[in-house]
Enzyme design. Structure first.
Site, PDB file in Angstrom:
ATOM      1  N   GLU A 122      17.058  32.512 -62.988  1.00 35.01           N
ATOM      2  CA  GLU A 122      15.706  32.211 -62.500  1.00 35.01           C
ATOM      3  C   GLU A 122      15.807  31.874 -61.028  1.00 35.01           C
ATOM      4  OE1 GLU A 122      13.905  28.649 -64.149  1.00 35.01           O
ATOM      5  OE2 GLU A 122      15.830  27.662 -64.360  1.00 35.01           O
ATOM      6  N   TYR A 175       9.287  15.556 -64.275  1.00 35.27           N
ATOM      7  CA  TYR A 175       8.033  15.850 -63.594  1.00 35.27           C
ATOM      8  C   TYR A 175       7.366  17.063 -64.218  1.00 35.27           C
ATOM      9  CZ  TYR A 175      10.037  19.787 -60.924  1.00 35.27           C
ATOM     10  OH  TYR A 175      10.593  20.981 -60.570  1.00 35.27           O
ATOM     11  N   LYS A 227      12.642  19.347 -67.394  1.00 33.01           N
ATOM     12  CA  LYS A 227      12.136  19.384 -66.014  1.00 33.01           C
ATOM     13  C   LYS A 227      12.467  18.072 -65.292  1.00 33.01           C
ATOM     14  CE  LYS A 227       8.135  21.545 -63.718  1.00 33.01           C
ATOM     15  NZ  LYS A 227       8.900  22.327 -62.780  1.00 33.01           N
ATOM     16  N   LEU A 253      14.131  27.122 -66.994  1.00 33.78           N
ATOM     17  CA  LEU A 253      12.933  26.366 -67.344  1.00 33.78           C
ATOM     18  C   LEU A 253      11.974  27.328 -68.057  1.00 33.78           C
ATOM     19  CD1 LEU A 253      11.603  23.515 -66.828  1.00 33.78           C
ATOM     20  CD2 LEU A 253      10.126  24.767 -65.267  1.00 33.78           C
ATOM     21  N   ARG A 301       5.702  20.560 -72.889  1.00 31.52           N
ATOM     22  CA  ARG A 301       7.007  20.601 -72.203  1.00 31.52           C
ATOM     23  C   ARG A 301       7.413  19.198 -71.755  1.00 31.52           C
ATOM     24  NH1 ARG A 301       7.440  24.852 -67.398  1.00 31.52           N
ATOM     25  NH2 ARG A 301       6.224  23.319 -66.258  1.00 31.52           N
ATOM     26  N   ARG A 307      20.260  -1.679 -61.053  1.00 33.97           N
ATOM     27  CA  ARG A 307      20.956  -0.405 -61.254  1.00 33.97           C
ATOM     28  C   ARG A 307      22.155  -0.521 -62.205  1.00 33.97           C
ATOM     29  NH1 ARG A 307      25.203   2.652 -59.394  1.00 33.97           N
ATOM     30  NH2 ARG A 307      24.782   4.876 -59.128  1.00 33.97           N
TER      31      ARG A 307
END
Ligand code: PDD
Length: 281
Positions: free
Chosen positions: A180, A32, A148, A204, A51, A100
């Site tokens: 972070e 995301y 991310k 990140l 990114r 799956r």
């Protein structure tokens, strides 16, 4: 009713549906981005997309974000956010819909691309000026948090622990080092030097983090990217978090103890004012 983007279409949110076989839903197999816009102008858009592309390459998700700026702009327009003081677009790309299995699905499986826009409220200057509390928690995340990923369970649990203890952010600690926040980067000020963990695979590479480093340097402040031990952080003159929706958030209590004199410090205030003057121009 908000208008969202799903796989090439703009539609009312309650009409947007995703298969239960989506690998994002079943396996958290996706990425995301959250990008801010100020009065319709995206902040450092290209860096968010770079990114994203890096993450897509790493995960080997075959998606070309060619019309991505157009889509972001249209989402703002559809939701009448172009004149809004501050808004965000959330974008999520998963490996798509397939029965799956852990291994990758067949080559022809298309990624699922979903995005929504909304405004975000900033704290007023009085609230911001009081500062915020943070707690420390162990960093239980995977080894590539520079990607991310939508797999955010450790971040969710860390953030909830912060809220449950009356704080607003959890500072993640690994091997005695502060890395972070659960959804933000962290800076400490030591002898006036603006200090933050280097952009390794352990954090990140925040877009706001990068902007704050540049602004601090332009303002003539000393800046260093180096690991910070938790014990050292407890003695910081100032601590602040940065992120797309947090912008710059001063931390005046860490684990219930005052940071410095327990008031928002001059470095944090100067950087926030500068950041605001850049994005609100
Ligand atoms: N979070 N570190 C983590 C773990 C984050 O999730 C984020 C952003 C940041 C700051 O990155 P940036 O400055 O590019 O926003 C650092 C987003 C906003 C979120 O999860 O909602």
């Amino acid at each position: 009713m908000s208008v969202v983007y799903l796989n090439g279409e703009y539609l009312n949110k309650d009409l947007a549906t995703v298969s239960v076989d989506d690998r994002g839903f079943l396996l958290a197999d996706g990425l995301y981005e959250v990008t801010s816009a100020y009065k319709g102008n995206f902040f450092r858009f290209e860096q968010h997309i770079q990114r994203l592309i890096r993450g897509l390459d790493f995960l080997r998700i075959n998606y070309d974000p060619v019309d991505i700026l157009e889509m972001h702009l249209r989402l703002l327009a559809e939701n009448k956010l172009e004149d809004q003081e501050a808004s965000i677009v959330y974008l999520q790309i998963t490996r798509g819909v397939a029965p799956r299995t852990h291994c990758f699905p067949p080559e022809e499986t298309l990624p699922t691309v979903y995005a929504f826009a909304r405004d975000f409220k900033r704290p007023d200057s009085k609230r911001w000026g009081q500062g915020y509390a943070a707690i420390t928690v162990p960093d239980n995340r995977w080894g590539r948090v520079d990607i991310k990923s939508i797999a955010l369970l450790p971040n969710v649990l860390a953030q909830q622990e912060a809220i449950d203890s009356g704080a607003i952010e959890a500072l993640l600690v690994k091997d005695g080092m502060v890395l972070e926040g659960s959804h933000s980067n962290v800076f400490g000020v030591f002898n006036g030097v603006v200090t933050t963990h280097p952009a390794t695979h352990e954090i990140l590479h925040g877009v706001v983090r990068g902007s704050i480093i540049e602004l601090a340097q332009k303002m003539g402040m000393a800046v260093i990217e180096r690991p910070i031990a938790l014990d050292e952080m407890r003695g910081a003159e100032e601590i602040f978090f940065t992120g797309t929706t947090a912008e710059v958030r001063p931390t005046v209590y860490l684990d219930g103890c005052p940071v410095g004199d327990g008031k928002v410090g001059p470095v944090t205030k100067a950087l926030y004012d500068k950041f605001r003057s850049v994005v609100d121009k």
